[in-house]
Enzyme design. Structure first.
Site: not given
Length: 319
Positions: A236, A265, A284
């Site tokens: 993260r 994000e 991601h």
């Protein structure tokens, strides 16, 4: 009549991985959103009529203040077994059931190792150079004989330790609750945090995000990692102080960073990491595989079906 919202289906594949039509036959109005809802106001406005929401991991947060503005919401399903961006206590208080799904145990570790290998051998730069008519523009480094530091030796970190040993690396590990026995079982040596960053050639992060773990890596850790050290983060973004990382990259405190996760994000245009040197960035992708999506969307459909039948499964909200 229930309205069901599937959020953040960036690749437009939700209907490929689960038979949502089976719910439509039962009177459920299924709506899929491909574009990210960037603000809390957008989330509230868009989901006013939704009684069921499927959230893709932490892409869209659901703090208590948002849940309070969604009076029709009764079931919130997160893909995966936990979601730090959902206030499950608030959900329980508001009578919203939160359920999870299974996932792939190998998707994120494999992406982690792919990033490290690509960074070590300059693959993205060399491929771009080759397509532009240039042949061999840089010199990479080997992993064999190097030291790998793992921050967070859970299920993913343990797999990474195995990959490191297979590549001939010495493996160090640290987390706040790590025991000698757990480290030894994973083939790693338990060390202190400073020692891990000082001795490692590569540090890979695998902690869950929480108030305690946020900012685990800051200026001190990056300076200890040193000018030849590489940081890999597929966990993260907020585990790392983003400003300290940007400064480290521009000023050469570390060799570079391979990142799949970010403090914000999707990354906004102009984010400082997009222009930072010595970086390998991916959007991601850790859990973005067919196996993960089958588990995510298939599990979410099971959750909704069970809830409609009055017997919810994989419930995350406290009693």
């Amino acid at each position: 009549m229930h309205q069901l919202a599937i959020l953040d289906d960036y690749q437009r594949v939700a209907h490929s991985f689960a038979d949502w039509g089976s719910l439509e036959q039962r009177g459920v109005d299924v709506r899929v959103f491909n574009q990210h809802l960037a603000t809390e106001a957008e989330v509230v406005e868009t989901l006013q009529e939704a009684s069921i929401v499927i959230a893709m991991r932490e892409r869209t947060p659901f703090p208590g203040r948002v849940l309070e503005k969604l009076p029709r919401l009764k079931l919130l399903v997160t893909t995966g077994a936990a979601n730090a961006s959902i206030d499950v206590e608030a959900a329980s208080r508001l009578g919203i059931t939160v359920c999870g799904t299974g996932g792939s145990p190998t998707a994120a570790p494999e992406l982690t190792w792919a990033l490290l290998l690509a960074f070590a051998r300059n693959l993205t730069q060399e491929e771009a150079s080759l397509r532009n008519g240039r042949w061999q523009t840089g010199v990479g480094f080997e992993l064999s004989g190097k030291t790998l530091g793992i921050v967070g030796l859970g299920k993913i970190g343990t797999r990474i330790a195995g990959y490191g040993r297979a590549f001939g690396m010495e493996v160090l590990a640290w987390s706040q609750n790590l025991t000698e026995e757990a480290a030894t079982a994973a083939g790693a040596r338990k060390v202190g945090k400073d020692e891990l960053f000082r001795e490692s050639d590569v540090v890979s992060l695998h902690l869950r995000l929480s108030p305690r773990s946020e900012g685990t890596v800051g200026e001190r850790e990056l300076r200890l990692l040193g000018p030849d050290g590489v940081l890999v983060n597929t966990a993260r973004g907020p585990l790392v102080d983003q400003q300290a990382l940007v400064t480290a990259l521009y000023e050469g405190w570390i060799r570079g960073a391979a990142l799949d996760v970010f403090d914000q994000e999707p990354l906004r245009a102009g984010h400082p990491l997009l222009g930072a040197p010595r970086t390998l960035l991916t959007p991601h992708l850790g859990y973005v595989t067919d196996a993960s999506y089958r588990a995510f969307f298939g599990g979410a459909l099971e959750d909704v079906t069970a809830w409609l039948a009055g017997s919810p499964i994989r419930v995350l909200t406290p009693n």
